[in-house]
Design a protein around this motif. Structure first.
Motif: not given
Length: 476
Positions: A305-306, A310-315, A325-329
């Motif tokens: 799921s991480i 992260q793939s969505l964030i980068e894309e 950043q908070e959600k991913a962290a």
């Protein structure tokens, strides 16, 4: 080698003639070709085949010291801390193969049976209990590397504390007769995940008060009078490209109907013994060994799921936003905590009364509670980050149309062409928004029981006097 292949698994289930009701009719075609089962059966066949790869043999199997035969590592009854760690490596290997998305992967039920057999001494000398039947069954399943499912839960008729069925036709599975051949069972049980696509069914009564509902036994899935009623499948389509998760990992849940099912005595582990029914699972190594397997699978699922997040964030290039950043962290923090708990639980492993080396149960219970509480936040994170992109996902077939070039241009991402970006978003949608993904969230939340009840049990298991004594000493 007593380790089955994928083809052996598929051909065995197809040939058994198991009664599975899907809609209004019994399935009369090979299960491995039925829309509801072919994806998950193919994925499990791949797990069995992995045992035969030279690069994985020593991770996934072990050699019996007496016979020299190889068996699946999830059947190993651990005696040392090293055994626990090696079991962990095996579980993680299979979990990584399925991204932790098969809750009833074969190693889970293998672990359940291994734990029960290792603790069979709890049944010694007790009324209507047969510990040797349990040990013999474990040896049989291990030798043939059989697939199993289980059912522990009674139908959800009335959850009142003092509810008791009225006289007449039983609802929950009940022993209605006993004869020279065995016990006769009538009624129903809930939530046999993968019911109908395993060789065997393990049945245990929920804790209760009635002798005729206090039992544990195992029977072949094609036993006369046994029917699995499958829910509607969430495998959304045939294509692994269009539905990358549900087409692979959808585990159909079933209701199990017992119509005067004869359970031979050699398959009965205990019956008509309320004390055994109420205590055996709790006092055995079941919780420690199964929570170990569950935690490792959940870590693999969290890692996956991480990767989606992260793939969505980068894309779509949103990494600079603090709320992103908070959600991913938060997911990374949960992962680090779970990995630390797993490491320490394995380091603290010690033999129980029966000589089975068990990881630290309290640490595993902490991890189980944390994941159950936090896992419902994962899908919303993906939904919030993906936003409109999770609704703008045409079928991949659209990229074979005359608008292929337009779609690749208009739906492009930071680094992907339109088609590849849609593949990513379809994966995220299948994880967080499809019926498959919603079922996964509910399944994980209740995997080991109601988290509120489990938290209460955890609280009650602690000796809190040392903590209150600190306060008393201060006040004095």
């Amino acid at each position: 080698m007593s380790v089955r292949t994928g083809d052996t698994y598929l051909s065995s289930i197809n040939a058994m003639g198991i009664h599975v009701l899907y809609g209004k009719s019994l399935i009369n075609k090979p299960f491995s070709k039925h829309a509801a089962f072919r994806g998950i059966m193919r994925s499990q066949a791949e797990l069995y085949d992995l045992q035969h790869k030279k690069s994985h043999t020593n991770i996934l199997t072990f050699k019996d010291a007496d016979t020299g035969e190889r068996f699946g590592f999830s059947y190993l009854q651990p005696k040392t801390k090293e055994d626990i760690k090696r079991r962990g490596k095996m579980i993680k290997c299979w979990a990584d193969q399925t991204h932790g998305l098969i809750g009833r992967s074969p190693d889970y039920m293998n672990t359940v049976l291994t734990a029960f057999s290792a603790s069979a001494g709890l049944l010694e000398g007790k009324e209507n209990c047969f510990p040797d039947h349990l040990r013999n069954y474990y040896a049989y399943v291990k030798r043939h590397d059989l697939a199993m499912t289980h059912t522990f839960i009674d139908p959800q008729v009335n959850r009142g504390d003092f509810y008791s069925e009225q006289e007449g036709e039983p609802v929950g599975a009940t022993i209605i007769d006993r004869n020279e051949e065995g016990i006769i069972v009538q009624g129903a049980k809930l939530l046999a995940t993968q019911g109908g696509i395993t060789d065997e069914l393990l049945v245990m009564s929920a804790a209760g008060f009635k002798r005729d509902r206090a039992f544990a036994f195992a029977i072949p899935s094609n036993t006369d009078g046994l029917t699995f009623v499958a829910r509607e499948t969430f495998a959304a389509g045939k294509s692994r490209a269009e539905y990358p998760l549900s087409a692979r990992y959808e585990e159909t849940d079933t209701i199990v109907l017992f119509d005067k099912v004869l359970v031979p005595w050699e398959r009965v582990f205990y019956y008509d013994n309320v004390m055994a029914a109420n205590s055996f699972k709790q006092e055995s190594s079941f919780s420690a060994l199964t929570l170990h397997q569950v935690l490792i699978r959940r870590i693999a699922k969290l890692e996956f799921s991480i990767g989606i997040v992260q793939s969505l964030i980068e894309e779509i290039n949103i990494a600079e936003y603090q709320h992103v950043q908070e959600k991913a962290a938060n997911l990374l923090i949960l992962l680090e905590v779970l990995q630390a708990l797993l490491h320490q639980a394995e380091e603290n492993a010690a033999p129980d009364y029966w000589g089975t080396c068990c990881p630290d149960l309290k640490l595993l219970q902490v991890a189980s509670n944390l994941f159950a509480r936090q896992s419902p936040t994962i899908a919303p994170i993906i939904q919030q980050l993906g936003a409109s992109g999770l609704m703008s996902i045409p079928p991949l077939q659209a990229f074979a149309s005359e608008q292929k070039a337009d779609l690749n241009h208009y739906l492009q991402g930071t680094s992907r062409k339109g088609k590849d970006r849609v593949k990513l978003f379809r994966l995220a949608w299948d994880f967080a928004m499809s019926s498959f993904g919603t079922r996964e969230a509910l399944y994980e939340y209740f995997f080991f029981g109601d988290p509120v009840r489990l938290t209460s049990q955890f609280y009650g298991s602690f000796d809190l006097q040392p903590y209150t004594k600190k306060i008393d000493d201060m006040l004095e």
